[in-house]
Write an enzyme that holds these catalytic residues in place. Structure first.
Site, PDB file in Angstrom:
ATOM      1  N   LYS A  18      11.463   9.719   5.882  1.00 45.71           N
ATOM      2  CA  LYS A  18      10.356   9.796   6.847  1.00 45.71           C
ATOM      3  C   LYS A  18      10.815   9.685   8.298  1.00 45.71           C
ATOM      4  O   LYS A  18       9.998   9.509   9.200  1.00 45.71           O
ATOM      5  CB  LYS A  18       9.302   8.749   6.502  1.00 45.71           C
ATOM      6  CG  LYS A  18       8.683   9.028   5.135  1.00 45.71           C
ATOM      7  CD  LYS A  18       7.498   8.153   4.803  1.00 45.71           C
ATOM      8  CE  LYS A  18       6.949   8.514   3.435  1.00 45.71           C
ATOM      9  NZ  LYS A  18       5.785   7.704   3.043  1.00 45.71           N
ATOM     10  N   SER A  51       5.420   9.362  -6.500  1.00 53.13           N
ATOM     11  CA  SER A  51       4.904   8.005  -6.329  1.00 53.13           C
ATOM     12  C   SER A  51       4.956   7.568  -4.871  1.00 53.13           C
ATOM     13  O   SER A  51       4.126   6.800  -4.411  1.00 53.13           O
ATOM     14  CB  SER A  51       5.723   7.011  -7.163  1.00 53.13           C
ATOM     15  OG  SER A  51       7.020   6.821  -6.599  1.00 53.13           O
ATOM     16  N   ASP A  52       5.958   8.057  -4.117  1.00 55.45           N
ATOM     17  CA  ASP A  52       6.257   7.561  -2.766  1.00 55.45           C
ATOM     18  C   ASP A  52       6.350   6.036  -2.780  1.00 55.45           C
ATOM     19  O   ASP A  52       5.822   5.354  -1.902  1.00 55.45           O
ATOM     20  CB  ASP A  52       5.220   8.028  -1.750  1.00 55.45           C
ATOM     21  CG  ASP A  52       5.703   7.845  -0.304  1.00 55.45           C
ATOM     22  OD1 ASP A  52       6.906   8.021  -0.076  1.00 55.45           O
ATOM     23  OD2 ASP A  52       4.885   7.495   0.564  1.00 55.45           O
ATOM     24  N   HIS A  53       7.026   5.523  -3.776  1.00 55.44           N
ATOM     25  CA  HIS A  53       7.229   4.079  -3.953  1.00 55.44           C
ATOM     26  C   HIS A  53       7.961   3.510  -2.738  1.00 55.44           C
ATOM     27  O   HIS A  53       9.083   3.903  -2.440  1.00 55.44           O
ATOM     28  CB  HIS A  53       8.047   3.864  -5.231  1.00 55.44           C
ATOM     29  CG  HIS A  53       8.322   2.441  -5.582  1.00 55.44           C
ATOM     30  ND1 HIS A  53       7.359   1.591  -6.068  1.00 55.44           N
ATOM     31  CD2 HIS A  53       9.479   1.716  -5.543  1.00 55.44           C
ATOM     32  CE1 HIS A  53       7.901   0.412  -6.325  1.00 55.44           C
ATOM     33  NE2 HIS A  53       9.187   0.449  -5.995  1.00 55.44           N
TER      34      HIS A  53
END
Length: 422
Positions: A154, A305-307
């Protein structure tokens, strides 16, 4: 590892067994027999459930395990425990750790530390050195060491020239660029989605334009370079439309969406729950609908999931100062299944976490056939549960789903001649 799976409904759109209820005999990690009824002649461990379903093992395309450097939030072992609990047999890890995974040694560290786990880990390498967006990292060396793709996670690439060079260079060895579309200047320290809710709550808004403008840029660059690109964390209706148009033109673009962006929207933030503060932010109900439609039509290829584990100090503070992110590996299937039930067919839901992400990453597809190595997920799509904090196996507990009723439970996974029940 020898087991007998009893009366499991197959969910695999590419298999002639799809929709059929079968028994599966697995000996030493290999599928030995598939039939409507198999007698347990050798007294093997049996796995059964009133609503047992079986599919190829699930794969998550983006998880943050914080190791090395931030092990107090999550480490590779606790992260893999969460993955197994969530039904995943394979996980793609992000590179922005401390130090950043931007060299061969970083890739080797992750692979070597996780090689004996039931869950297979495919690390990504940083696109730029130290994820700073200035110089291309040692992509080819990382590729040889086992990097599955390249991304700054990100830390959005603001320099189009850098992304352009990376797209051109990666083609020489078949590397994949995963791009997080977000214009840092337009995002401008936004806290939640820019709109009525942000105005009502007095929080700085992050406009959808910050994503959409960058999606447009990335698509133009991919077209110019005639290179594949994967756009990750898509959240807006306009982004879905742009990707749909690009695919219609024949561009080599794929995209994913986070499972929680299918279920949650900005109205949830009226509670000021910091676990709902994520990047990109929760958008509108119309965006939810567009993402679901995009997934159903094939514009969106995969669900992730973007865990993103965060410790209590980074989450229990003033909303403006709290960190972005939620844990979600353990709940990702239930979240997406809750959002998509009666809207998207179960076979399509499972494709978005099995065959489609593997196709994007050029990974082999597990086969439910006699003589094949077993890589399976066992689950119940109809069983509901309430998530309790003491059920969470991640080190961090920053989940907005604690106390919520979700639909879809994991029963266990089979992989690498091992079985692990959830």
């Amino acid at each position: 590892m020898n087991i007998l799976i009893k009366s499991a409904t197959v969910v695999n759109a590419n298999s002639p067994l799809n929709g059929k209820k079968i028994d599966i005999l697995i000996e030493k990690g290999v599928i030995q027999k598939i039939a409507s009824c198999i007698k347990n002649a050798n007294n093997y461990k049996e796995i059964s459930h009133k609503d047992l379903h079986v599919s190829a093992g699930w794969i998550d395309m983006r998880a943050n395990f914080c190791d090395p450097g931030y092990e107090y939030k999550e480490d590779l072992i606790s992260g893999l425990n969460a993955a197994a609990k969530g039904g995943f047999t394979e996980v793609i890890t992000m590179p922005d750790t401390l130090p950043v995974v931007d060299s061969k040694s970083g890739i080797e560290y992750i692979i070597n530390k996780t090689k004996d786990n039931i869950v297979t880990v495919y690390p990504t390498g940083a696109l730029s050195h130290n994820c700073e967006g200035k110089e291309i990292a040692e992509m080819y060396d990382m590729h040889l060491a086992g990097a599955i793709a390249f991304t700054d996670n990100k830390h959005a690439i603001s320099n189009p020239s850098l992304l352009n060079r990376a797209l051109l260079y990666s083609q020489s060895f078949g590397g994949l660029i995963m791009d997080f579309p977000n214009d840092k200047n337009l995002f401008n320290n936004g806290q939640i989605n820019e709109g009525v809710i942000s105005t009502k709550l007095g929080l700085k808004g992050a406009p959808a334009l910050a994503e959409e403008l960058t999606v447009t840029r990335s698509l133009y660059l991919a077209e110019y370079c005639n290179a594949p690109i994967h756009l990750t964390n898509i959240t807006t209706k306009k982004s879905v439309q742009l990707i749909k148009e690009a695919k219609a033109k024949g561009l080599k673009v794929t995209a994913d969406v986070n499972s929680y962006h299918l279920l949650l929207n900005e109205t949830e933030l009226e509670t000021f729950d910091s676990n709902l503060k994520v990047k990109p932010p929760l958008r509108t109900k119309d965006d939810n609908k567009a993402l679901i439609k995009g997934l159903k039509e094939g514009t969106i290829d995969a669900v992730c999931s973007d865990h993103n584990p965060e410790d209590i100090e980074n989450k229990q503070c003033e909303f403006d100062n709290t960190a972005f992110g939620m844990i979600n590996l353990q709940t990702s299937f239930a979240v997406m299944n809750t959002a998509l039930t009666d809207k998207v067919d179960l076979t399509e839901i499972i494709e978005s976490i099995t065959s489609k992400p593997r196709a994007i990453l050029k990974l082999s597809q597990p086969q439910l056939k006699e003589g094949e190595i077993a890589n399976l997920t066992l689950f119940s799509p109809s069983t509901e549960f309430v998530l309790e904090k003491n059920q969470i196996v991640s080190k961090s507990k920053n989940s907005p789903f604690i106390g919520r009723t979700l639909k879809g439970t994991v029963i266990g996974i089979v992989n690498k001649n091992k079985v692990k029940m959830a």
